[in-house]
Design a protein around this motif. Sequence first.
Motif, PDB file in Angstrom:
ATOM      1  N   ASP A   1      18.031  32.687  17.316  1.00  0.00           N
ATOM      2  CA  ASP A   1      19.350  32.813  17.592  1.00  0.00           C
ATOM      3  C   ASP A   1      19.817  31.900  17.671  1.00  0.00           C
ATOM      4  OD1 ASP A   1      19.348  36.652  17.572  1.00  0.00           O
ATOM      5  OD2 ASP A   1      17.501  35.930  17.716  1.00  0.00           O
ATOM      6  N   GLY A   2      19.524  30.794  17.933  1.00  0.00           N
ATOM      7  CA  GLY A   2      20.541  29.865  18.376  1.00  0.00           C
ATOM      8  C   GLY A   2      20.760  29.530  19.617  1.00  0.00           C
ATOM      9  N   LEU A   3      20.440  30.518  20.962  1.00  0.00           N
ATOM     10  CA  LEU A   3      20.631  30.157  22.402  1.00  0.00           C
ATOM     11  C   LEU A   3      20.195  29.394  22.820  1.00  0.00           C
ATOM     12  CD1 LEU A   3      21.226  33.885  21.794  1.00  0.00           C
ATOM     13  CD2 LEU A   3      20.913  33.554  23.633  1.00  0.00           C
ATOM     14  N   SER A   4      21.519  28.825  23.379  1.00  0.00           N
ATOM     15  CA  SER A   4      21.039  27.497  24.043  1.00  0.00           C
ATOM     16  C   SER A   4      20.809  27.743  25.378  1.00  0.00           C
ATOM     17  CB  SER A   4      22.797  26.686  24.021  1.00  0.00           C
ATOM     18  OG  SER A   4      23.428  27.680  24.882  1.00  0.00           O
ATOM     19  N   VAL A   5      19.659  26.715  25.871  1.00  0.00           N
ATOM     20  CA  VAL A   5      19.592  27.086  27.055  1.00  0.00           C
ATOM     21  C   VAL A   5      20.239  27.151  28.471  1.00  0.00           C
ATOM     22  CG1 VAL A   5      18.062  26.205  29.048  1.00  0.00           C
ATOM     23  CG2 VAL A   5      17.233  25.950  26.479  1.00  0.00           C
ATOM     24  N   PRO A   6      21.340  26.588  28.234  1.00  0.00           N
ATOM     25  CA  PRO A   6      22.522  26.413  29.649  1.00  0.00           C
ATOM     26  C   PRO A   6      23.370  27.783  29.022  1.00  0.00           C
ATOM     27  CG  PRO A   6      22.912  24.385  28.522  1.00  0.00           C
ATOM     28  CD  PRO A   6      21.734  25.019  28.414  1.00  0.00           C
ATOM     29  N   THR A   7      23.490  28.757  28.378  1.00  0.00           N
ATOM     30  CA  THR A   7      23.912  29.790  27.884  1.00  0.00           C
ATOM     31  C   THR A   7      23.059  30.562  28.077  1.00  0.00           C
ATOM     32  OG1 THR A   7      24.847  29.158  25.870  1.00  0.00           O
ATOM     33  CG2 THR A   7      24.855  31.358  26.173  1.00  0.00           C
TER      34      THR A   7
ATOM     35  N   ASN B   1      25.323  36.687  22.031  1.00  0.00           N
ATOM     36  CA  ASN B   1      24.608  36.112  22.609  1.00  0.00           C
ATOM     37  C   ASN B   1      23.688  37.396  23.664  1.00  0.00           C
ATOM     38  OD1 ASN B   1      24.280  34.325  21.212  1.00  0.00           O
ATOM     39  ND2 ASN B   1      26.052  32.631  22.741  1.00  0.00           N
TER      40      ASN B   1
ATOM     41  N   TYR C   1      20.726  30.457  31.030  1.00  0.00           N
ATOM     42  CA  TYR C   1      21.417  31.007  32.349  1.00  0.00           C
ATOM     43  C   TYR C   1      21.989  31.486  32.884  1.00  0.00           C
ATOM     44  CZ  TYR C   1      17.265  27.476  33.548  1.00  0.00           C
ATOM     45  OH  TYR C   1      16.084  26.821  33.445  1.00  0.00           O
TER      46      TYR C   1
ATOM     47  N   ALA D   1      14.126  31.693  25.861  1.00  0.00           N
ATOM     48  CA  ALA D   1      14.495  30.695  25.204  1.00  0.00           C
ATOM     49  C   ALA D   1      13.914  30.512  23.668  1.00  0.00           C
ATOM     50  CB  ALA D   1      14.614  29.145  25.813  1.00  0.00           C
ATOM     51  N   THR D   2      12.691  30.496  24.273  1.00  0.00           N
ATOM     52  CA  THR D   2      11.351  30.386  22.902  1.00  0.00           C
ATOM     53  C   THR D   2      11.719  32.363  22.057  1.00  0.00           C
ATOM     54  OG1 THR D   2       9.197  29.412  24.071  1.00  0.00           O
ATOM     55  CG2 THR D   2       8.916  30.745  22.037  1.00  0.00           C
TER      56      THR D   2
ATOM     57  N   SER E   1      15.081  31.920  19.800  1.00  0.00           N
ATOM     58  CA  SER E   1      15.075  30.409  19.422  1.00  0.00           C
ATOM     59  C   SER E   1      15.751  30.514  18.237  1.00  0.00           C
ATOM     60  CB  SER E   1      13.886  29.735  18.936  1.00  0.00           C
ATOM     61  OG  SER E   1      13.269  29.973  18.957  1.00  0.00           O
TER      62      SER E   1
END
Lengths: 154, 154
Positions: free
Chosen positions: B53-59, B26, B61, B47-48, B51
């Motif tokens: 790569d499937g990274l979550s938004v909290p990650t 990540n 940040y 995030a866009t 997307s």
Amino acid sequence: MSVLNSDAEALLRERLQTHELRVTPNRLSVFRALLQSARPLSVPELATHLSDDGLSVPTLYRIVEVFSAIGVTHPVLVDHQSVGYELREPFRSHHDHLVCTGCGRVVDLYNCDLTEAMAQLGRDNQCRVNFHQVELHGLCADCAAASQVGTARG
Amino acid sequence: MSVLNSDAEALLRERLQTHELRVTPNRLSVFRALLQSARPLSVPELATHLSDDGLSVPTLYRIVEVFSAIGVTHPVLVDHQSVGYELREPFRSHHDHLVCTGCGRVVDLYNCDLTEAMAQLGRDNQCRVNFHQVELHGLCADCAAASQVGTARG
DNA sequence: CCGCACATGAAAATAAATTGCATGTGCAGT
DNA sequence: ACTGCACATGCAATTTATTTTCATGTGCGG
């Protein structure tokens, strides 16, 4: 400060009228809050400060937008995270910011003599510069002094 | 750029390890996205871009927070409104920004010779400056040129 | 003092940022 | 190579921030 408080509002009125915008109690409230604040204020902070006056949050966003559009305020990055607004010249004398990596404080630096350097940078790039904003990162006077303690020679 | 792309990741690894942080897919993804981007990216933009790569938004940040804490990135004010992140030296050569009041574009200025001026400003205030970020406001080369048309003499 | 265009408030919708917690995984030590 | 632990992550939920819509209020020119 650059202008007397008593003159500041007259100047604001003039500025608003130049842009065919109205002088309203809300706008004056926000202006006074910024004038009295030693540091940039975010919209949520303004909302807290002005909750008594009953200003709605959407109105605050609209006012800081208007103020920034006509050069009364400009946005600055606070805490490396949120956007705050502070008055520009001539409402407040120009200054730059030092964000202290030691204590996190934002220190205003007033004896800034970068105008010519900025103008030159603009000329080098065929740009016309009319305002600059510098953010320095490092240790403030206190933290710099503290870091000397126990250090043989820097 | 300051370092070869192939070396950049090695440098990132080193930087992370120095701070006892882990090298993860990540973190590498975010790093590559910033490396490839010509301009600062906000978390929603990241995030866009990531997307797939499937990274979550909290990650995201958490990663930009870590990156900024260890000096890999720094936050900048974008569009006068939102916070974006861009790589710092040595991952990206130092530059300053001109926000064009004409077209709204943010132009990178690379031939910046302000280091000494900044150092002096720091000395004047007993501060220890290790990084500076300048935001100029004015007209970019294109808009400045356009504004000359129809103007007798400036 | 009238009227219109701008300003505002309220409520709701949208977007952004944060938190808690269970699970996954890098990497140090063996 | 294997194991275990601490850090990293995803997910879901929550909180906070920002924007939009629209009806009402009001500054200010005439």
